[in-house]
Design a protein around this motif. Structure first.
Motif, mmCIF file in Angstrom:
data_model
loop_
_atom_site.group_PDB
_atom_site.id
_atom_site.type_symbol
_atom_site.label_atom_id
_atom_site.label_comp_id
_atom_site.label_asym_id
_atom_site.label_seq_id
_atom_site.Cartn_x
_atom_site.Cartn_y
_atom_site.Cartn_z
ATOM 1 N N ALA A 58 0.835 -1.207 0.000
ATOM 2 C CA ALA A 58 0.000 0.000 0.000
ATOM 3 C C ALA A 58 0.871 1.259 0.000
ATOM 4 O O ALA A 58 0.558 2.224 -0.692
ATOM 5 N N MET A 59 1.946 1.245 0.736
ATOM 6 C CA MET A 59 2.844 2.398 0.782
ATOM 7 C C MET A 59 3.536 2.592 -0.567
ATOM 8 O O MET A 59 3.682 3.713 -1.051
ATOM 9 N N GLU A 60 3.944 1.505 -1.203
ATOM 10 C CA GLU A 60 4.648 1.576 -2.482
ATOM 11 C C GLU A 60 3.740 2.043 -3.620
ATOM 12 O O GLU A 60 4.200 2.700 -4.541
ATOM 13 N N THR A 61 2.477 1.692 -3.532
ATOM 14 C CA THR A 61 1.536 2.060 -4.600
ATOM 15 C C THR A 61 0.864 3.403 -4.317
ATOM 16 O O THR A 61 0.022 3.847 -5.095
ATOM 17 N N GLY A 62 1.202 4.019 -3.200
ATOM 18 C CA GLY A 62 0.660 5.321 -2.868
ATOM 19 C C GLY A 62 -0.735 5.280 -2.271
ATOM 20 O O GLY A 62 -1.403 6.293 -2.159
ATOM 21 N N LYS A 63 -1.188 4.098 -1.898
ATOM 22 C CA LYS A 63 -2.528 3.964 -1.332
ATOM 23 C C LYS A 63 -2.541 4.150 0.176
ATOM 24 O O LYS A 63 -3.569 4.077 0.810
ATOM 25 N N MET A 64 -1.364 4.368 0.750
ATOM 26 C CA MET A 64 -1.279 4.554 2.195
ATOM 27 C C MET A 64 -0.340 5.715 2.475
ATOM 28 O O MET A 64 0.736 5.808 1.897
ATOM 29 N N ASP A 65 -0.755 6.563 3.369
ATOM 30 C CA ASP A 65 0.050 7.717 3.750
ATOM 31 C C ASP A 65 1.094 7.280 4.777
ATOM 32 O O ASP A 65 0.854 6.383 5.583
ATOM 33 N N LEU A 66 2.243 7.884 4.781
ATOM 34 C CA LEU A 66 3.325 7.538 5.709
ATOM 35 C C LEU A 66 3.217 8.252 7.054
ATOM 36 O O LEU A 66 4.176 8.332 7.786
ATOM 37 N N GLN A 67 2.073 8.798 7.392
ATOM 38 C CA GLN A 67 1.933 9.535 8.649
ATOM 39 C C GLN A 67 1.993 8.642 9.817
ATOM 40 O O GLN A 67 1.510 7.778 10.204
#
Length: 67
Positions: A58-67
């Motif tokens: 999800a992080m790699e595909t931009g579907k998850m924020d790194l907050q």
């Protein structure tokens, strides 16, 4: 501490019961399986790995924020 010397018994054949047949390897193993200290550990590790892989994807595909 005095060193133990097992020369007298190291090559002796183990005693055999006159009343009980020897256990098979699987019967012997089954005696100890109820005492497995980490029962379910492998499943827990696998579940955690899957959860982490989903988060990374999800992080790699931009579907998850790194907050």
């Amino acid at each position: 501490m005095k060193e133990k010397n097992y020369d007298e018994i190291i090559n002796c054949t183990p005693p055999k019961s006159k009343t009980h047949a020897p256990l098979t390897m699987s019967q012997r193993a089954a005696q100890f399986s109820p005492f497995a200290a980490l029962t379910g550990y492998d499943e827990s590790i696998e579940e955690t790995a899957i959860e982490h892989e989903k988060i990374i994807l999800a992080m790699e595909t931009g579907k998850m924020d790194l907050q």
